[in-house]
Enzyme design. Structure first.
Site, short mmCIF file in Angstrom:
data_model
loop_
_atom_site.label_atom_id
_atom_site.label_comp_id
_atom_site.label_asym_id
_atom_site.label_seq_id
_atom_site.Cartn_x
_atom_site.Cartn_y
_atom_site.Cartn_z
N GLY A 28 0.84 -1.20 0.00
CA GLY A 28 0.00 0.00 0.00
C GLY A 28 0.87 1.25 0.00
O GLY A 28 2.10 1.18 0.14
N GLY B 226 2.22 5.68 4.38
CA GLY B 226 1.26 6.25 5.32
C GLY B 226 -0.07 5.54 5.36
O GLY B 226 -0.97 5.93 6.10
N SER C 122 5.78 -1.97 -2.20
CA SER C 122 5.69 -2.94 -3.32
C SER C 122 4.64 -2.53 -4.36
O SER C 122 3.60 -3.17 -4.49
CB SER C 122 5.44 -4.36 -2.80
OG SER C 122 4.49 -4.44 -1.78
P1 ADP Z 1 3.06 2.87 6.27
O1 ADP Z 1 3.87 1.81 6.98
O2 ADP Z 1 2.02 2.28 5.36
O3 ADP Z 1 3.90 3.92 5.60
P2 ADP Z 1 2.47 3.77 8.94
O4 ADP Z 1 1.97 2.53 9.63
O5 ADP Z 1 3.89 4.18 9.18
O6 ADP Z 1 2.18 3.63 7.37
O7 ADP Z 1 1.53 5.00 9.31
C1 ADP Z 1 0.12 4.92 9.28
C2 ADP Z 1 -0.49 6.00 10.16
O8 ADP Z 1 -1.91 5.90 10.07
C3 ADP Z 1 -0.12 5.84 11.64
O9 ADP Z 1 0.05 7.11 12.19
C4 ADP Z 1 -1.37 5.16 12.20
O10 ADP Z 1 -1.57 5.45 13.57
C5 ADP Z 1 -2.47 5.77 11.36
N1 ADP Z 1 -3.69 4.94 11.25
C6 ADP Z 1 -4.96 5.38 11.45
N2 ADP Z 1 -5.86 4.38 11.29
C7 ADP Z 1 -5.14 3.27 10.98
C8 ADP Z 1 -5.51 1.93 10.72
N3 ADP Z 1 -6.77 1.53 10.72
N4 ADP Z 1 -4.53 1.04 10.44
C9 ADP Z 1 -3.21 1.45 10.40
N5 ADP Z 1 -2.80 2.72 10.66
C10 ADP Z 1 -3.76 3.63 10.95
#
Ligand code: ADP
Length: 183
Positions: free
Chosen positions: A12, A15, A86
């Site tokens: 995905g 963020g 990915s």
């Molecule tokens: P990625 O690894 O995809 O770049 P992160 O996990 O680092 O994303 O960041 C995602 C952000 O979105 C975090 O601040 C998290 O707290 C927030 N968030 C809000 N709702 C969700 C959810 N349902 N699942 C995952 N993250 C969430």
């Protein structure tokens, strides 16, 4: 009972919530004494994939390397959880075909939501042109066509998304049914 290995592949946008869900799932599994290992794209890039950039070829190589390690872990009974943007469909499909118990999890949120979260401040830099090849802004993201799970993180809480993954593992017989009682 011997633990069954698997690969939970979280794909995905930046963020979208891959790392957060990966950590949440790992934590829940560890509480129940399952062996897990999280392979986080950002961390892997400083070790396993040091020197790789963000061209299609380098991104695909990064995915193949992480897939290779995840498969080693999985075939030894570990639940390998990969959190990697990915963005290219074909290389994900290749992994699905060449590994066992590969579960594709599309961690999905609208680009605007990912951008407003801007967890690492990267979207602002990408918009300002300071980062080239930024997925969703100046580089493609090819959505999974038929993922095993879609976690819609702009509609559900972290806990709900983590439980969604755990339930799926249970229905596939990859973990025991304890989780069914929890929600
Ligand atoms: P990625 O690894 O995809 O770049 P992160 O996990 O680092 O994303 O960041 C995602 C952000 O979105 C975090 O601040 C998290 O707290 C927030 N968030 C809000 N709702 C969700 C959810 N349902 N699942 C995952 N993250 C969430």
């Amino acid at each position: 009972m011997k633990q069954r290995g698997s690969i939970l592949w979280l794909t995905g946008l930046s963020g979208a919530g891959k790392t957060t869900i990966a950590k949440g799932v790992a934590q829940e599994l560890q509480k129940r004494n399952y062996l897990t290992e999280v392979l986080d794209g950002d961390i892997v890039r400083t070790y396993l994939s040091q020197g790789l950039g963000f061209s299609k070829q380098d991104r695909d190589t990064n995915v193949q390397r992480i897939g290779f390690v995840a498969n080693l872990l999985s075939r030894n009974g570990i639940i390998a959880i990969a959190a990697v943007i990915s963005p290219y469909r074909q290389v994900r499909e290749e992994l699905k075909q060449t590994t066992t118990n590969f579960i594709e999890i599309y961690v999905q949120a609208a680009l605007a939501v990912c951008e407003s979260r801007d967890v690492k401040g990267l979207y602002a830099k990408a918009r300002a042109g300071q980062i080239k090849h930024f997925t969703g802004i100046s580089d493609p993201y090819e959505e999974p066509i038929n993922p095993d799970i879609i976690c819609q993180t702009d509609q559900f809480t972290v806990e709900q998304c983590v439980n969604q993954v755990l339930h799926y593992l249970e229905t596939q017989g990859l973990i025991s049914t304890d989780f069914l009682d929890r929600s």
